[in-house]
Design an enzyme around this catalytic site. Structure first.
Site, PDB file in Angstrom:
ATOM      1  N   TRP A 102     -74.859 -71.855  62.509  1.00 38.76           N
ATOM      2  CA  TRP A 102     -75.777 -71.708  63.655  1.00 38.76           C
ATOM      3  C   TRP A 102     -76.346 -73.038  64.074  1.00 38.76           C
ATOM      4  CZ3 TRP A 102     -74.452 -67.666  66.007  1.00 38.76           C
ATOM      5  CH2 TRP A 102     -74.024 -66.533  65.301  1.00 38.76           C
ATOM      6  N   ASP A 172     -85.095 -72.764  64.439  1.00 38.30           N
ATOM      7  CA  ASP A 172     -84.459 -71.455  64.595  1.00 38.30           C
ATOM      8  C   ASP A 172     -84.823 -70.639  63.358  1.00 38.30           C
ATOM      9  OD1 ASP A 172     -82.821 -69.235  64.739  1.00 38.30           O
ATOM     10  OD2 ASP A 172     -80.944 -70.355  64.905  1.00 38.30           O
ATOM     11  N   LYS A 196     -83.100 -59.188  63.176  1.00 38.47           N
ATOM     12  CA  LYS A 196     -83.002 -59.226  61.731  1.00 38.47           C
ATOM     13  C   LYS A 196     -84.322 -58.742  61.108  1.00 38.47           C
ATOM     14  CE  LYS A 196     -79.797 -62.751  62.886  1.00 38.47           C
ATOM     15  NZ  LYS A 196     -78.505 -62.189  62.564  1.00 38.47           N
TER      16      LYS A 196
END
Ligand SMILES: Cc1ncc(COP(=O)(O)O)c(C=O)c1O
Ligand SMILES: Cc1ncc(COP(=O)(O)O)c(C=O)c1O
Ligand SMILES: [Mg+2]
Ligand SMILES: [Mg+2]
Ligand SMILES: [Mg+2]
Ligand SMILES: [Mg+2]
Lengths: 360, 360
Positions: A102, A172, A196
């Site tokens: 990511w 992030d 999540k």
């Protein structure tokens, strides 16, 4: 009703109480005769949901007044672009610490927008660890430093953070927001897709220091401009009302449970069960992450032969465990144990791991 | 359970059957032991939802194979920017027909991306009508022509369309998609936020001719690149799974009802009830739109004094009608009667209008 043993990496398990409440209110939100998704986003009812959701998040994460809380669309992936579009200043560099897939993607999108550089990386070690803060080498004239606090695919997590940086720290936190207390004042901007730890997909939380809003140029597309969204309290256009409603329910659940300190205790307890099953397996299971960088959210491991890994995943599936295959890009096994995954389910998985080992 | 008389402009009423199904499946989607929003977007179950939703839309709108169907985030407002980012070619012009607030906003975002021009406008007439196709003056070297097929705020709708254009026609159909049959081959690209005729907010439908995908430059942010989304079947990143699920349920409902031809008949019947109440009121109610440009979706009108308009809205609210105030920007009254608004509710509103008139 039998609930699945859900270890999905995201979208992921939600608290049963949240689903039960949404079920109850589906046709009739608070006596309105309408479902939440039938309310106007300009109605008193939805304005209250919007405000309550923000206030719950402010309370849980102790977000100071100098920060704006935004509810946006497009997932964390759109933030990979919005961050440099808004924060990368002319003639300056966007600096990234690479700790997994990511962060690589975030860097790649930043490179499309201007100069971007790698400030540290554990790529050559197959992302087994988080670089220590002393290794981070920020190029001169950087606009910000970007980190990925939890690496969903590799199963690593930051446990100590850069302090006193001369530039804003951008994080992030898609896969570990709300899993532990947070010292927000270290950050300039935090973002997280909800799917999540926070709710269903379709809403992205952005927490941004008000000083940084000045960097957003009026020439940016309105929908990609943090300043525009902040000025309209995330109501510049029609927000994803249903996802925000679920986010509110999840935050109510988290508060009732005792908040992030309590959640962190539970998360440590859950993760310990699985890391113990790995560490006490005499090498039958091998964890991917180095011990000091282990994630409390995504436990990644392999078995010592590929066909044993396959057998493990196959039997796990037959026993009702969902989502244990590692990400397509790395293989192996991964158990995602976000806030809403019950302790009992993690105990069942640890038992299964121990029994599988004793049989093989 | 008493359902509200919901005339919201969007988010708007959904079919009761859709909410009932979602309620039933909330905790346990098809025996999975998970709610839809707990499924991985890479799971078999969600892949099926994604595919089924696309196929239902293809069937209902008779979408030829040369078109891609995309499910994106960010609402129609993000499309205001994505359209010129992807389709406006270097040295060329983006041409817009102005028919209301939303086309003005679309133009404004295009102007940020390059040259943009007005090909026709009814602004000086306070957007009371849709310019006739013969009045449209497309500048040489245009990349596309953009229209807004239904003007949610002013209550006007296109009833005949430019044919045989030398450039792609792009249409914002946010407030009338699925309300009537569509000759898709006239269009290069269609987009629509779901929250009026298609489902809850949080998902935007884009239908794009495959030839146009070649215009998307690789340097675009991935999330803003149509080609990227087409190549990954709208699964480039985590899609808004819950909103897509509701979209599927709404499309199933529309199909069971008999499709867009049947919906158009119903919509004409519903609109006639309200336009009749206006036309037979001897000037008590005045419609905003010229007759030839009247919308079947948003019926806009005023009463001949401001305080009478206020009294009307007040009494309507007391009688349980929701969402009848005109848009903040224009005032007056507006009844939005999208596909899911039942005929009986429109009859009740027409009755209320007639009674209110007889009393005042
Ligand atoms: C750490 C992290 N960042 C970003 C993403 C991408 O998020 P989205 O799918 O919401 O764009 C993910 C998805 O799993 C992630 O785990
Ligand atoms: C015709 C039209 N276009 C665009 C929009 C903006 O849509 P969104 O809020 O999804 O960005 C609207 C919203 O009402 C609309 O009616
Ligand atoms: Mg705010
Ligand atoms: Mg990763
Ligand atoms: Mg497709
Ligand atoms: Mg309009």
């Amino acid at each position: 009703m039998k609930r699945a043993l859900n270890f999905n990496a995201g979208p992921a398990a939600l608290p049963e109480a949240v689903l039960a409440k949404a079920e109850k209110e589906m046709m009739n939100y608070q006596g309105s005769g309408m479902g939440v998704m039938e309310l106007s986003h300009r109605s008193k009812e939805f304005e209250e949901i919007n405000e309550r959701t923000e206030n719950l998040l402010r309370g849980l994460l102790t977000i100071p007044d100098e920060y704006e809380v935004l509810f946006l669309q497009g997932g964390a992936s759109l933030q990979f672009s919005m961050v440099p579009m808004n924060l990368l200043e002319k003639g300056s560099t966007a600096s990234y610490v690479l700790t997994g897939t990511w962060s690589e993607k975030a860097l790649k999108e930043a490179q499309k927008m201007g100069n971007a550089a790698i400030a540290a990386s554990s790529k050559t070690a197959n992302y087994r660890f988080i670089p220590s803060t002393s290794e981070i080498d920020i190029p001169a004239e950087s606009s910000y430093l970007h980190i990925t606090t939890n690496n969903t695919i590799y199963g690593t997590q930051w446990h100590s953070f850069p302090e006193g940086l001369p530039i804003p720290l951008v994080a992030d936190m898609s896969s570990d927001i709300l899993s532990r207390p947070l010292n927000l004042s270290s950050y300039g901007l935090i973002y997280a897709g909800a799917q999540k730890n926070l709710g269903p997909s379709g809403v992205t939380v952005v927490i941004i220091h008000k000083d940084l809003l000045k960097r957003s140029k009026p020439g940016l597309p309105s929908m990609l401009n943090y300043e525009v969204h902040a000025a309209s309290r995330s109501l510049y256009n029609t927000p994803p009302t249903l996802s925000i409603y679920f986010l509110m329910l999840v935050l109510e659940w988290a508060e009732a449970l005792g908040g992030v300190k309590q959640l962190e205790l539970l998360n440590k307890q859950k993760a310990a069960l699985l890391y113990d099953a790995i560490d006490r397996s005499d090498g039958f299971y091998t964890g991917h992450a180095e011990e000091k960088s282990r994630s409390l959210m995504n436990i990644t491991f392999t078995l010592d032969q590929d066909d044993l890994t396959s057998a493990f995943l196959h039997e796990a599936e037959e026993s009702g465990f969902i989502g244990l295959a590692g990400h397509r890009s790395v293989g192996g096994c991964r158990a995602s144990i976000y806030n809403a995954v019950p302790l009992e389910n993690v105990e069942k998985l640890a038992d299964f791991m121990n029994h599988f080992r004793s049989r093989n």
